[in-house]
Write a protein that holds these residues in place. Structure first.
Motif, short mmCIF file in Angstrom:
data_model
loop_
_atom_site.label_atom_id
_atom_site.label_comp_id
_atom_site.label_asym_id
_atom_site.label_seq_id
_atom_site.Cartn_x
_atom_site.Cartn_y
_atom_site.Cartn_z
N LEU B 225 -40.46 36.36 -6.69
CA LEU B 225 -40.22 35.23 -7.76
C LEU B 225 -38.72 34.74 -7.20
O LEU B 225 -38.99 32.95 -7.26
CB LEU B 225 -41.06 35.71 -8.70
CG LEU B 225 -42.58 35.75 -8.65
CD1 LEU B 225 -42.59 36.14 -10.44
CD2 LEU B 225 -43.49 34.41 -8.40
N LEU B 226 -38.01 35.08 -7.55
CA LEU B 226 -36.38 34.74 -7.96
C LEU B 226 -35.97 34.49 -6.66
O LEU B 226 -35.32 33.17 -6.20
CB LEU B 226 -35.21 35.15 -9.08
CG LEU B 226 -35.63 36.04 -10.28
CD1 LEU B 226 -34.04 37.16 -10.53
CD2 LEU B 226 -35.74 34.85 -10.73
N SER B 227 -36.39 35.31 -6.05
CA SER B 227 -35.98 34.86 -4.09
C SER B 227 -35.94 33.25 -3.56
O SER B 227 -35.58 33.18 -2.82
CB SER B 227 -35.58 36.32 -3.55
OG SER B 227 -37.11 36.37 -2.64
N HIS B 228 -37.39 33.60 -4.05
CA HIS B 228 -38.40 32.34 -3.82
C HIS B 228 -38.38 31.21 -4.30
O HIS B 228 -38.25 29.41 -3.66
CB HIS B 228 -39.69 32.29 -2.91
CG HIS B 228 -40.00 33.07 -2.10
ND1 HIS B 228 -40.34 34.88 -2.48
CD2 HIS B 228 -40.11 33.46 -0.90
CE1 HIS B 228 -40.56 35.25 -0.84
NE2 HIS B 228 -40.63 34.53 -0.24
N VAL B 229 -37.59 31.19 -5.13
CA VAL B 229 -37.78 29.65 -6.26
C VAL B 229 -36.57 29.51 -6.36
O VAL B 229 -35.55 28.66 -6.76
CB VAL B 229 -38.69 29.61 -7.16
CG1 VAL B 229 -39.28 28.58 -8.96
CG2 VAL B 229 -40.16 30.15 -6.77
N LEU B 230 -35.61 30.77 -7.41
CA LEU B 230 -34.46 30.14 -8.57
C LEU B 230 -33.35 29.93 -7.70
O LEU B 230 -32.49 29.32 -7.41
CB LEU B 230 -33.96 31.86 -9.15
CG LEU B 230 -32.51 31.74 -9.78
CD1 LEU B 230 -32.84 30.57 -11.67
CD2 LEU B 230 -32.30 33.10 -10.97
N GLY B 352 -48.64 37.25 -2.40
CA GLY B 352 -48.11 36.51 -2.23
C GLY B 352 -46.80 35.32 -2.85
O GLY B 352 -47.29 34.30 -2.80
N ALA B 353 -46.07 35.93 -3.47
CA ALA B 353 -45.13 35.43 -3.76
C ALA B 353 -44.29 34.68 -2.69
O ALA B 353 -43.79 33.22 -3.60
CB ALA B 353 -43.97 36.41 -4.49
N HIS B 354 -44.18 34.52 -1.48
CA HIS B 354 -43.74 33.29 -0.96
C HIS B 354 -44.24 32.17 -1.00
O HIS B 354 -44.22 30.88 -0.60
CB HIS B 354 -43.88 34.16 0.19
CG HIS B 354 -45.04 34.36 1.07
ND1 HIS B 354 -45.93 35.09 1.21
CD2 HIS B 354 -45.58 33.14 2.22
CE1 HIS B 354 -46.77 35.03 1.50
NE2 HIS B 354 -46.52 34.01 2.55
N THR B 355 -45.59 31.74 -1.61
CA THR B 355 -46.45 30.61 -1.54
C THR B 355 -45.71 30.22 -2.43
O THR B 355 -46.36 28.68 -3.33
CB THR B 355 -47.87 31.43 -1.98
OG1 THR B 355 -48.54 31.31 -2.69
CG2 THR B 355 -48.09 31.80 -0.56
N ALA B 356 -45.15 30.53 -3.53
CA ALA B 356 -44.78 29.96 -4.49
C ALA B 356 -44.06 28.12 -4.35
O ALA B 356 -43.77 28.27 -3.74
CB ALA B 356 -43.51 30.38 -5.95
N ASP B 362 -43.81 26.10 -9.91
CA ASP B 362 -44.59 26.90 -10.26
C ASP B 362 -45.75 27.60 -9.21
O ASP B 362 -45.43 27.83 -8.23
CB ASP B 362 -45.37 25.82 -10.19
CG ASP B 362 -45.70 24.90 -11.22
OD1 ASP B 362 -45.51 25.22 -12.32
OD2 ASP B 362 -45.87 23.63 -11.22
N PHE B 363 -45.93 28.70 -9.94
CA PHE B 363 -46.21 29.94 -9.47
C PHE B 363 -47.98 30.61 -9.04
O PHE B 363 -48.41 30.68 -10.69
CB PHE B 363 -45.75 31.18 -8.69
CG PHE B 363 -45.37 32.22 -10.46
CD1 PHE B 363 -46.72 32.68 -10.36
CD2 PHE B 363 -44.22 31.39 -10.70
CE1 PHE B 363 -45.60 33.86 -11.43
CE2 PHE B 363 -44.29 32.39 -12.42
CZ PHE B 363 -45.57 33.15 -12.89
#
Lengths: 441, 426
Positions: B225-230, B352-356, B362-363
């Motif tokens: 989650l962090l690598s795709h958003v934060l 599917g975390a990369h679809t955030a 939002d994820f």
């Protein structure tokens, strides 16, 4: 070298050109060059694989084959290769050759697309062009040799809208093997912006079980993620797919036929596969039943049922069983009939990608946005909406397939490699879907 | 003349400044298919990246061939002519580099037999549970990068890395585990045992009702989650371009007050480094201190453009990659505690975390290898559920940070406990 049962060499040389325009500023535009070769040797048991740069095409293969063989000698998996038809297809025609257009002109054309996204409330726009011109040379120990060069190019445009501290994005892209596609495409820049602006007024979707209509892009991703990966011969062989051992079994409704076809002149086109095998159409699901798997020569020998010709490899990587152009075939329902049948539910549109655990049979993917369907009519727009579920039960839930198939392009990751693919479908109706979202009533 | 010197001297005649980045790597690996070693591979890689700056216009190109460097230099110069000019304060000059633990382990040898042994140890570990191995991999690599520029920088760094991974299945329950390190310090046996455990444990899972639950996220799930958003939200480029939820929030409490988030390139981890990908000394950056946003990440280009200072945050995707803004070693800190004494749903992995949504955070993802935990023990597994939320809200809901941590990619992260997160059950 009498313990070498087979070898092949796949040598890929290419140039990669890109343009990156961010908020009207040309950040970067240029060309880079690569030259990778992969030598595969089948020893007494398994494979030895050597990867290197700048292979001299005139060099004799023996020293490389000997080096790869020394690697193969530590393997203990009894690998065999099935016979498969050889042959190469002619390349589809190219409209405007990207090599004939200067980088300056490509940059100006992309800037026009990015400029078209500058609508009120848009705070950021970004457009990127990517082009690869790849020359592939393949030869193997049976004397087969193929060479071809294929251009792939395309662009994406992203628009971010903001209002009162809220931000939303819209994205459009188009990639092709049919030549330069940058002219007269400002409509895509504008559409990305309109989506971002419209999403500012959308509400978060409320998750749960409901009836759902998938648009052609998202349904195509569904075919790719939920069925395509589970039909890959390597996963079947490893026991890592819910479709293993189900040939002939009805796993979906009779209206459902799913195909992978590398010979189609779409973005996933391959004139010949990565181990020199002729490519052809494979019906993965026919009328709701498991029909055939996608294979390399190795997985065909180990598993059977299906066809080789589905080996693909990124430059400098070993061939893997991969999809190419994957789609749900047209049914006979119109879009209006599908909405009417849905009555109340959700329409999911566009795709931010997805992922599958084929062994567990669980998939997840995200739509770009959606709409509530009420009384068979399109209603309120919703954002950040996803679909997940169990492959086998979801396929049974597809009860209507539309007559309006469209294909979309993208890239698919597997084993650290990324290859160009296209997915497609008509609109489809799921009478029971697991929809995700973090909204409330 | 040395290749680097030759490129710099030739480039100086065509541009104000020149930078050369050369990467060389060798690796061996072996792959398991079910319980047999199917493939053994060896690779040799080489790449030159050339960047030129002329009148504030930046051009890049790369090649894998040392013989083709002149064409590559010409392409970089042509690229610079197309780019828009920007404020530019020059490539870095030589500077004192911070001390960092060595990231090269001389014990790492490129021996296919070593890779085979690692696979066998993972198989032994996997044998402790009722699960079939479907595949696995072991690899070792040695690499060297050199960066030089016309301001006199000439830095070199060697690194090694080893890694292993394995997948198992029991009926329709799968388990995946991996281990990676710059040093010969991976534990293949435990990696195999854990993958098989998750496959076996999940086979008797039960459904979960939709509702709000306390969760424990593993370092694997957290980093996804962090690598795709934060990470994109902290990029100075995205911040100034208006593509980051964190834009304009410096000095504000944006995440939980018990949480600090840093880039610490001096950590013993795969991303550790003494200098960044454009020759700026690497340094520790505190992005969030007690929940308050303190800093963004900058490379030279973005820093000069917006009147900031480079934070030494340039990274490259590979030898051909131009520098971009990234994080060397993502670290989370705060008061350490136990995270799984009280009942919670433990989430080992996400699908599917990369679809955030990278802009809003939002994820909506599917849980993988989820299980009830209590008193530090795994209890009833959760068969299937979706987890929907927002990454920034999630970071405000962190109730406890585990004492242990693990390397995941280039991050070193603990398990975290989250209060009252929304789960969509069946």
């Amino acid at each position: 070298m009498d313990t070498v049962r087979y070898y092949d060499i796949r040598h890929v040389r290419g140039s990669a050109t890109h343009v990156d325009i961010d908020n009207g500023v040309v950040e970067s535009a240029g060309t880079s060059f690569y030259d990778h070769a992969v030598v595969r040797v089948l020893g007494p048991k398994g494979w030895g694989i050597l990867t290197m740069e700048n292979l001299d095409p005139a060099a004799l293969p023996e020293p490389l084959v000997r080096e790869a063989l020394s690697l193969a000698l530590i393997t203990d998996d009894p690998v065999d290769l099935a016979d498969a038809p050889r042959g190469i297809l002619p390349l589809p025609g190219v409209g405007e050759d990207p090599l004939d257009v200067s980088l300056e002109e490509k940059t100006a054309l992309l800037a026009g697309i990015e400029e078209a996204a500058h609508l009120p409330e848009i705070v950021n726009t970004r457009a990127r062009y990517a082009e690869s011109i790849e020359e592939v040379r393949f030869c193997d120990s049976s004397g087969i040799e193929y060479t071809y060069a294929i251009p792939r190019c395309g662009f994406s445009v992203l628009a971010v809208a903001a209002r009162n501290g809220e931000m939303q994005m819209g994205r459009e892209s188009h990639y092709t093997i049919r030549g330069l596609n940058l002219r007269h495409r400002q409509d895509l820049g504008e559409r990305a912006a309109q989506t971002a602006i419209a999403l500012l007024d959308a509400r978060a979707a409320k998750g749960g079980r409901m009836r759902a209509v998938l648009d052609p892009e998202l349904a195509g991703v569904f075919a790719h993620e939920a069925v395509g990966h589970a039909s890959e011969g390597d996963l079947i062989r490893e026991g890592n797919s819910v479709l293993a051992g189900r040939t002939g079994e009805a796993i979906g409704s009779q209206v459902l036929t799913i195909v992978d076809d590398p010979s189609l002149p779409e973005f996933g086109f391959e004139p010949v596969d990565a181990e020199g095998v002729a490519v052809s159409r494979t019906e993965l699901i026919r009328a709701g039943r498991v029909n055939a798997f996608m294979h390399t020569r190795q997985t065909l020998a180990a598993v059977g049922n299906g066809a080789a010709g589905h080996a693909r490899a990124s430059a400098g990587d070993q061939p893997l069983v991969r999809m190419s152009n994957t789609y749900i075939e047209e049914g006979d329902s119109s879009y209006d009939e599908i909405l009417a049948e849905c009555r109340s539910g959700i329409l999911l549109k566009g795709s931010r990608g997805g992922q599958v655990d084929p062994g567990r049979g669980v998939f997840q993917f995200n739509a770009e946005y959606g709409y509530i369907i009420e009384d068979g009519e399109i209603g309120q727009m919703v954002r950040d909406v996803s679909l997940s579920g169990d492959i086998l039960s979801t396929l049974h839930a597809i009860t209507l397939v539309g007559d309006d198939r469209r294909m979309h392009e993208g890239y698919c990751g597997k084993g650290g490699q990324s290859v160009p693919v296209s997915d497609g479908s008509p609109h489809i109706f799921l009478e029971d879907a697991m929809v995700g979202g973090n909204g409330s009533d | 003349m040395d290749l680097i010197e030759e490129i710099l001297r030739a480039g100086e005649k065509q541009a104000d400044e020149v930078e050369v980045y050369i990467s060389e790597a060798e690796s061996v690996s072996a792959d398991l298919k079910r319980t047999h070693v199917e493939t053994a591979s060896g690779s040799k890689g080489f790449g030159i990246g050339i960047r030129v700056i002329a009148g504030g216009r930046i051009g890049v190109s790369s090649t894998g061939s040392p013989r083709d460097w002149r064409a590559c230099l010409d392409a970089a110069c042509a690229s610079a002519r197309l780019a828009h000019p920007q404020e530019w304060g020059g490539l870095p000059s030589p500077a004192a580099l911070p001390p960092v633990p060595p990231i090269r382990d001389p014990r790492v040898a490129l021996d296919p037999a070593w890779a085979r042994n690692v696979l066998e140890e993972m198989l032994e570990g996997a044998g402790e549970h009722d699960a079939a191995v479907t595949g696995g991999s072991a690899s070792a690599s040695q690499s060297r990068i050199r960066i030089a520029n016309t301001s006199g920088v000439l830095y070199e760094q060697e690194r090694t890395s080893v890694g292993c991974s394995i997948e198992c299945i029991n009926e329709r329950s799968t388990g995946y585990e991996f281990d990676a390190s710059p040093y010969l310090e991976i534990d293949p046996r435990r990696t195999g045992e854990r993958a098989a455990f998750f496959a076996e444990h999940g086979a008797v899972g039960e459904e979960i009702e939709s509702g709000n639950y306390d969760l424990v996220l593993s370092p694997v799930a957290l980093t996804q989650l962090l690598s795709h958003v934060l990470e994109p939200a902290l990029s100075g480029r995205n911040v100034h371009a208006g593509r980051s939820w964190l834009a304009g929030k410096l000095g504000e409490e944006c995440i939980g007050e018990n949480l600090s988030i840093m880039d610490d390139p001096s950590r013993k981890a795969p991303g550790s480094t003494r200098f960044d990908a454009e020759g700026v000394p690497a340094r520790r950056i505190t992005f969030f201190d007690g929940g308050v946003l303190e800093a963004y990440a900058y490379d030279l280009r973005t820093a000069y453009r917006y009147g900031q200072e480079s934070s030494g945050s340039a990274v490259r995707g590979g030898p051909g990659g131009a520098p971009s803004i990234g994080i060397h070693t993502l670290v989370i800190d705060g008061r350490r505690d136990t995270v799984d004494d009280d009942p919670a749903v433990y989430v080992h992995d996400l699908i599917g975390a990369h679809t955030a949504n990278p802009i809003t955070g939002d994820f909506s993802v599917e849980l993988s290898n989820a299980s009830w935990v209590a008193d530090g023990e795994f209890e009833t597994p959760v068969r299937s559920a979706m987890f929907a939320g927002n990454v920034f809200d999630l970071l405000s809901s962190v109730a406890a940070i585990d004492r242990d941590e693990r390397i995941v990619g280039t991050a070193v992260l603990p398990r975290v406990r989250l209060n009252s997160q929304h789960i969509i059950g069946k």
